[in-house]
Design an enzyme around this catalytic site. Structure first.
Site, PDB file in Angstrom:
ATOM      1  N   ASP A   1       0.865  -1.160   0.000  1.00  8.74           N
ATOM      2  CA  ASP A   1       0.000   0.000   0.000  1.00  8.74           C
ATOM      3  C   ASP A   1       0.918   1.230   0.000  1.00  8.74           C
ATOM      4  O   ASP A   1       2.099   1.110   0.321  1.00  8.74           O
ATOM      5  CB  ASP A   1      -0.863  -0.059   1.271  1.00  8.74           C
ATOM      6  CG  ASP A   1      -1.684   1.191   1.489  1.00  8.74           C
ATOM      7  OD1 ASP A   1      -2.279   1.685   0.523  1.00  8.74           O
ATOM      8  OD2 ASP A   1      -1.727   1.664   2.638  1.00  8.74           O
TER       9      ASP A   1
ATOM     10  N   ASP B   1      -0.050   4.971   1.166  1.00  8.10           N
ATOM     11  CA  ASP B   1      -0.206   5.869   2.302  1.00  8.10           C
ATOM     12  C   ASP B   1      -0.079   5.130   3.628  1.00  8.10           C
ATOM     13  O   ASP B   1      -0.742   4.104   3.838  1.00  8.10           O
ATOM     14  CB  ASP B   1      -1.570   6.561   2.232  1.00  8.10           C
ATOM     15  CG  ASP B   1      -1.702   7.406   0.975  1.00  8.10           C
ATOM     16  OD1 ASP B   1      -1.908   8.605   1.116  1.00  8.10           O
ATOM     17  OD2 ASP B   1      -1.585   6.860  -0.139  1.00  8.10           O
TER      18      ASP B   1
END
Length: 212
Positions: free
Chosen positions: A12, A14
């Protein structure tokens, strides 16, 4: 066709690849940081539908000048250990991908600078140099993240058993479930509960020991 790889690691973006939540940095430029931060937190805990939440948060960005992305990118902090992890993956013949509910407008600069091989994210629609408050195209949600990991593995001849997914939020759970190894990193309780491995310290170099 992309070159074959020994294994695939998908992160991922963020709060995983980078320390920031990019949408909150963009919202700061519109003076709406706290409002968007609260909505992001609820989405990451899985309390609201990700796509619905993203649309409402992006609506709060209406009118932000596209030129503000330079400021946003200057505020990005790579997660400690990210360069070490990416180097280790490459040394062992692996590929690093990033799939994000965030935005290409930022990842297109940040990902290659960190050595990421392939990335996918949402795009923000703009007109006359300002954001229009809508997502351009299909939203990268939990299902899209899982589909992307599967697609990238197939393109590189990597069996799913030799894939690792690393994430922190509820929208990473489907991707972590299809991967051979799902790693909760700096993660919300619901994600830690369902992961194969939990990495506590905010240091991606901790993942190196898990690589095939």
């Amino acid at each position: 066709m992309p070159h074959p790889a020994r294994f695939l690691v998908v992160l991922d973006a963020d709060s995983t690849l980078i320390r920031n939540e990019v949408i909150e940095l963009i919202a700061d430029e519109a003076g709406r940081g706290p409002e968007v931060a609260a909505a992001t937190e609820a989405a990451m805990r899985g309390e609201v539908d990700f796509a619905t939440s993203l649309r409402s948060r992006v609506e709060a960005l209406t009118g932000v000048p596209v030129a503000a992305f330079a400021t946003v990118i200057s505020r990005i902090e790579p997660t400690p250990g990210v360069r070490e992890l990416i180097a280790a993956v490459h040394d062992r013949g692996g590929v690093v991908g990033v799939v994000s509910g965030g935005f290409h407008e930022v990842l297109d600069t940040v990902a290659p600078a960190l050595g990421v091989d392939v990335w996918r994210a949402n795009r923000l629609a703009a007109a006359d140099g300002t954001l229009t408050g809508v997502v351009d195209g299909e939203i990268v949600d939990a299902a899209a993240k899982a589909a992307t990991l599967t697609e990238w593995a197939a393109e590189r001849g990597v069996p799913l058993a030799r894939t690792i997914a690393i994430g922190d939020g509820a929208n990473d759970l489907k991707m972590m479930a299809v991967a051979g190894l799902g790693v909760a990193f700096n993660a919300k309780p619901a994600v830690r509960a369902q992961a194969d491995v939990v990495v506590g310290p905010v240091d991606l170099a901790e993942v190196v020991a898990l690589l095939p």
